[in-house]
Design a protein around this motif. Structure first.
Motif, PDB file in Angstrom:
ATOM      1  N   LYS A 263       3.732   1.565  -1.257  1.00 14.65           N
ATOM      2  CA  LYS A 263       4.336   1.703  -2.595  1.00 14.65           C
ATOM      3  C   LYS A 263       3.433   2.468  -3.545  1.00 14.65           C
ATOM      4  O   LYS A 263       3.873   2.962  -4.574  1.00 14.65           O
ATOM      5  CB  LYS A 263       4.568   0.315  -3.208  1.00 14.65           C
ATOM      6  CG  LYS A 263       5.794  -0.400  -2.752  1.00 14.65           C
ATOM      7  CD  LYS A 263       5.988  -1.658  -3.612  1.00 14.65           C
ATOM      8  CE  LYS A 263       7.118  -2.493  -3.054  1.00 14.65           C
ATOM      9  NZ  LYS A 263       7.186  -3.809  -3.687  1.00 14.65           N
ATOM     10  N   LEU A 264       2.160   2.512  -3.222  1.00 15.55           N
ATOM     11  CA  LEU A 264       1.210   3.168  -4.121  1.00 15.55           C
ATOM     12  C   LEU A 264       1.127   4.668  -3.884  1.00 15.55           C
ATOM     13  O   LEU A 264       0.394   5.375  -4.569  1.00 15.55           O
ATOM     14  CB  LEU A 264      -0.191   2.537  -3.950  1.00 15.55           C
ATOM     15  CG  LEU A 264      -0.251   1.036  -4.184  1.00 15.55           C
ATOM     16  CD1 LEU A 264      -1.666   0.524  -4.007  1.00 15.55           C
ATOM     17  CD2 LEU A 264       0.248   0.678  -5.573  1.00 15.55           C
ATOM     18  N   GLN A 265       1.861   5.130  -2.886  1.00 14.89           N
ATOM     19  CA  GLN A 265       1.867   6.556  -2.573  1.00 14.89           C
ATOM     20  C   GLN A 265       3.051   7.205  -3.281  1.00 14.89           C
ATOM     21  O   GLN A 265       4.137   6.655  -3.289  1.00 14.89           O
ATOM     22  CB  GLN A 265       1.978   6.738  -1.054  1.00 14.89           C
ATOM     23  CG  GLN A 265       1.962   8.189  -0.599  1.00 14.89           C
ATOM     24  CD  GLN A 265       1.632   8.298   0.874  1.00 14.89           C
ATOM     25  OE1 GLN A 265       0.534   7.943   1.285  1.00 14.89           O
ATOM     26  NE2 GLN A 265       2.574   8.784   1.660  1.00 14.89           N
ATOM     27  N   ASP A 266       2.805   8.344  -3.897  1.00 14.72           N
ATOM     28  CA  ASP A 266       3.915   9.079  -4.524  1.00 14.72           C
ATOM     29  C   ASP A 266       3.550  10.556  -4.575  1.00 14.72           C
ATOM     30  O   ASP A 266       2.551  10.963  -3.969  1.00 14.72           O
ATOM     31  CB  ASP A 266       4.231   8.509  -5.915  1.00 14.72           C
ATOM     32  CG  ASP A 266       3.050   8.605  -6.867  1.00 14.72           C
ATOM     33  OD1 ASP A 266       3.044   7.861  -7.872  1.00 14.72           O
ATOM     34  OD2 ASP A 266       2.126   9.408  -6.626  1.00 14.72           O
TER      35      ASP A 266
ATOM     36  N   ILE B 205       0.842  -1.205   0.000  1.00 18.42           N
ATOM     37  CA  ILE B 205       0.000   0.000   0.000  1.00 18.42           C
ATOM     38  C   ILE B 205       0.878   1.255   0.000  1.00 18.42           C
ATOM     39  O   ILE B 205       0.613   2.224  -0.715  1.00 18.42           O
ATOM     40  CB  ILE B 205      -0.951   0.006   1.214  1.00 18.42           C
ATOM     41  CG1 ILE B 205      -1.907  -1.179   1.175  1.00 18.42           C
ATOM     42  CG2 ILE B 205      -1.707   1.317   1.330  1.00 18.42           C
ATOM     43  CD1 ILE B 205      -2.997  -1.056   0.129  1.00 18.42           C
TER      44      ILE B 205
END
Lengths: 178, 152
Positions: B33-36, B31
């Motif tokens: 990893k899905l933040q940017d 989860i």
């Protein structure tokens, strides 16, 4: 109406708000356009099947581009009302929509369930929770098209599992014996 | 600079402990990893949805189990949803209780269900508390001008 070449369009179906948010993000990160709906009936409506018109009328509407076009449908299996399996069946018996690849997601890794879905024409069966690597594989289905016979596809998937136990989605199943 | 390092170290230690104690599993990392930069609040948003969803489910479970004639299908529907959402964000211990919960309602064991309800509540509030602490730490790091350490 032709789709923008760059973005593949995925229709995601899941009754869980949390899961819809996650799958939507997973797909967007993989450069897909996403439409997320919460039920099988919403999905069918979106695709232009409202269940009352005759199938030839629906086929005309779809082929004239009057309905929303998608490159892949990814659906949860266990949903209240219409299950993912029932949605799959409806899609595969619709002359207008049966060519769209369908992927099933389920939190339960049950062999008979997986087999049933594959036999009904699902491209793949992902065990939840879904990860980025699961989603990256989906693009292959969308780009490959519908050349193969369903049985051949299922046999191909089993072979993949036997040859490569690390293959993400099917590796969560016990190994198949041919 | 010192403050940032200190906070970052605190963050890493704290998050590591959550993994070590089994409160969170690898899915939480997925989860994150899905933040940017284009979605800087993604984890917070998903987790907030999880909190709202969970509290509704806990409420519905309490009501369902309090009926004279318990509708175990309703209990199943709630626990199934709870299992799914906790699994999706990596709340491992919550998810595991949901698995045991199923055994109880499959057997229509009311006492067992009530025990599981209490357990799942306890685990849920524990992980909620920890995640809120984690987010506070993140906010402090960002406020001090630092970046949130990426783990795994």
């Amino acid at each position: 109406m032709p789709q923008t070449k760059e973005l593949l369009h995925v229709l995601a179906v899941d009754d869980s708000l949390v899961d819809r948010k996650v799958i939507e993000r997973l797909l967007k990160i993989s450069s897909c356009k996403v439409t997320a709906v919460e039920s099988g009936s919403s999905a069918l409506q979106y695709l232009g099947l409202d269940g009352e018109k005759s199938s030839s009328v629906e086929f005309d509407r779809v082929s004239q581009g009057l309905c929303n076009q998608v490159n892949l449908i990814i659906t949860d299996y266990s949903m209240p009302g219409m299950s993912g399996y029932q949605l799959l069946k409806k899609l595969k018996t619709s002359s207008a929509l049966r060519k769209i690849p369908v992927v099933i997601m389920s939190s339960e890794n049950i062999m008979s369930r997986i087999d049933r879905c594959l036999e009904q024409g699902a491209e793949d069966f992902l065990v939840k929770p879904v990860k980025l690597s699961d989603v990256e594989r989906l693009k292959d289905y969308m780009l490959k098209g519908q050349g193969e016979d369903d049985k051949v596809k299922a046999a191909y998937k089993r072979k993949l599992q036997e040859d490569d136990p690390s293959s993400q989605s099917l590796s969560k199943r016990p190994p198949l014996v041919n | 600079m010192d403050i940032v390092n200190q906070l970052q170290r605190q963050y890493v230690d704290f998050l590591s402990s959550l993994y070590r104690e089994g409160l969170l599993d690898d899915q939480f990392l997925q989860i994150q990893k899905l933040q940017d930069e284009s979605n800087p609040d993604f984890v917070n948003e998903v987790v907030t949805l999880f909190f709202e969803d969970s509290e509704k489910l806990l409420h519905n479970l309490a009501i369902a189990l309090d009926q004279q004639h318990v509708d175990y299908q309703k209990v199943d529907a709630c626990v199934h949803q709870f299992k799914g959402s906790s699994s999706s964000i990596g709340a491992q211990r919550v998810r595991n209780i949901c698995v045991s919960f199923r055994t109880c309602y499959d057997a229509k064991n009311l006492e067992g269900c009530l025990r599981c309800l209490q357990q799942v509540k306890d685990e849920y509030y524990l992980v909620k508390n920890k995640l809120q602490t984690l987010f506070r730490l993140e906010q402090q790091i960002v406020a001090a001008g630092g970046a949130i350490p990426i783990m795994g």
